[in-house]
Design an enzyme around this catalytic site. Structure first.
Site, mmCIF file in Angstrom:
data_model
loop_
_atom_site.group_PDB
_atom_site.id
_atom_site.type_symbol
_atom_site.label_atom_id
_atom_site.label_comp_id
_atom_site.label_asym_id
_atom_site.label_seq_id
_atom_site.Cartn_x
_atom_site.Cartn_y
_atom_site.Cartn_z
ATOM 1 N N HIS A 217 -37.739 2.995 -54.012
ATOM 2 C CA HIS A 217 -38.027 1.724 -54.674
ATOM 3 C C HIS A 217 -39.366 1.130 -54.256
ATOM 4 O O HIS A 217 -39.871 0.215 -54.916
ATOM 5 C CB HIS A 217 -36.891 0.713 -54.444
ATOM 6 C CG HIS A 217 -36.815 0.162 -53.057
ATOM 7 N ND1 HIS A 217 -35.879 0.570 -52.138
ATOM 8 C CD2 HIS A 217 -37.534 -0.810 -52.434
ATOM 9 C CE1 HIS A 217 -36.017 -0.109 -51.024
ATOM 10 N NE2 HIS A 217 -37.019 -0.959 -51.174
ATOM 11 N N ASP B 158 -32.493 6.920 -52.781
ATOM 12 C CA ASP B 158 -33.557 5.935 -52.556
ATOM 13 C C ASP B 158 -34.610 6.466 -51.580
ATOM 14 O O ASP B 158 -35.049 5.769 -50.664
ATOM 15 C CB ASP B 158 -32.978 4.610 -52.043
ATOM 16 C CG ASP B 158 -33.997 3.470 -52.157
ATOM 17 O OD1 ASP B 158 -34.984 3.622 -52.901
ATOM 18 O OD2 ASP B 158 -33.802 2.436 -51.485
ATOM 19 N N SER C 35 -39.151 -2.130 -45.933
ATOM 20 C CA SER C 35 -38.547 -1.009 -46.648
ATOM 21 C C SER C 35 -39.398 0.249 -46.500
ATOM 22 O O SER C 35 -40.618 0.221 -46.704
ATOM 23 C CB SER C 35 -38.405 -1.344 -48.130
ATOM 24 O OG SER C 35 -37.426 -2.320 -48.337
#
Length: 394
Positions: A197, A227, A334
């Site tokens: 993402h 992911d 992230s």
């Protein structure tokens, strides 16, 4: 007082001190001291044997024989385990000590060598002993890796110093805007693991290293179901430090961990905490339109326990098992690293929850509340071949 006198030549042996082979009275003769090879030998008393004698055995009046060590053994090999060799004969009066058998001289040396090797193995030096025997080209490997120097082992400062050079900031630009995330260098050639993402739908990707140098990167492969994404630096510089990928199956609740990333664009930010839980089912979006960390909100929406956090995940989602940590994570973490206290990567930080400070005013979220999730590194390692081949989304 009684004194005794001796006429000259009355006795053949002196009776004083350590020089005598006799003791006073009617006691048995004591063990005679060993004479030098050049000294005259008493015909009645042979020199002592080369080994510690046993108890003397009287075989005839006035004669004493010292039994040989071979008589103490059993079976057909005697004390030295020979193959049917007869025990050595007792010393003959007036003769020198019998030469020891050649095998006796070699036995202790072989025993010492065997003991040395066994001691090395018992003491944890098996690899060293093996290398000494087989040569310097034999390399011993260890089942575990300790990246942190011994002087700083177990400290956050030690982990940060050792691993920070392997963590990068990622800036991705797409039609939806620009977002910031993090990544982990896994090869010196410039391969970097991050979240899908973070780079999903990006038209250009810039990577900034811990030294402040910025490089262009290309997407190698993506796997939206996990992911995960693999990107690679173009014209990668020499001297890149690859991170050590650990073993997430060995992680336990309560283990201390360190997180390194670029929250809000603050490159190389270090936080610490513990592993709060294992195998949490985290659901994230696989839709590219939900990428770029939730668009303008700066956060990546996810679901956990039937509840949505940081917005709507959309209709296309995937669920994976995650490590839960209370190490402070914020937007931009992230794709960064969750690290054990030996400096090994145990997870890729992927989702974090931030409580709203004032929903009525529409202000930004308040920040980390100690609820973060990371993709276990064993999942990453199992997916590397797929990512290098283009990923499951290709």
């Amino acid at each position: 007082m009684t004194e005794s006198f001796r006429r000259s030549g009355e006795y053949e042996h002196p009776q004083q001190g350590d020089q005598s082979g006799y003791v006073q009275g009617d006691q048995q003769p004591a063990y005679p001291r060993q004479q030098h090879a050049s000294s005259p030998v008493d015909p009645e008393w042979p020199p002592p044997p080369a080994y510690e004698p046993g108890t003397p055995v009287a075989v005839a009046p006035g004669t004493t024989v010292w039994p040989g060590a071979g008589h103490q053994g059993g079976g057909d090999g005697g004390a030295f385990g020979g193959h049917g060799n007869p025990p050595p004969s007792p010393p003959v009066p007036g003769a020198g000590p019998a030469p020891a058998p050649g095998r006796r001289a070699r036995g202790p040396l072989g025993l010492l060598a065997a003991v040395a090797i066994a001691a090395a193995a018992v003491g944890g030096g098996t690899a060293y002993a093996f290398q000494e025997l087989t040569g310097p080209d034999t390399v011993a490997t260890s089942p575990s890796t300790n990246v942190v120097p011994a002087a700083k082992k177990g400290t956050v400062a030690g982990v940060a110093s050792a691993v920070s050079p392997s963590i990068v900031e990622i800036s991705a630009t797409s039609n939806a805007g620009r977002s910031t995330g993090s990544g982990v260098i896994i090869t010196s050639g410039g391969e970097i693991v991050t979240n899908n993402h973070v780079i999903s739908g990006a038209s250009s990707i810039k990577v900034t290293t811990s030294k402040g140098k910025t490089y262009t990167a290309k997407v190698v492969g993506t796997d939206s179901k996990k992911d995960l994404a693999l990107i690679e630096l173009q014209h990668a510089p020499s001297g890149l430090k690859a991170a050590s990928l650990g073993d997430s199956s060995a992680v336990q609740v309560g283990d201390q961990v360190v997180a390194i990333g670029s929250p809000e664009g603050l490159t190389g930010t270090v936080t610490s905490g513990i592993v709060s839980a294992l195998d949490r089912d985290v659901t994230v979006s696989t839709d590219e339109s939900q990428g770029q960390q939730g668009g303008g909100s700066g956060q990546w929406p996810f679901e956990y326990g039937g509840r949505e956090f940081n917005g709507d995940t959309g209709s296309s989602t995937t669920t994976y098992k995650a490590l839960q940590t209370d190490a402070s994570l914020n937007p931009g973490n992230s794709g960064g690293a969750l690290i054990d206290m030996n400096g090994n990567i145990i997870g890729i930080n992927s989702a974090m929850y931030s409580a709203a400070s004032d929903s009525s005013s529409g202000s930004s979220d308040a920040g980390s509340v100690g609820l973060g999730f990371a993709i276990p590194v064993n999942t990453v390692k199992a997916d590397l071949d797929t990512l290098r081949a283009g990923g499951s989304d290709s």
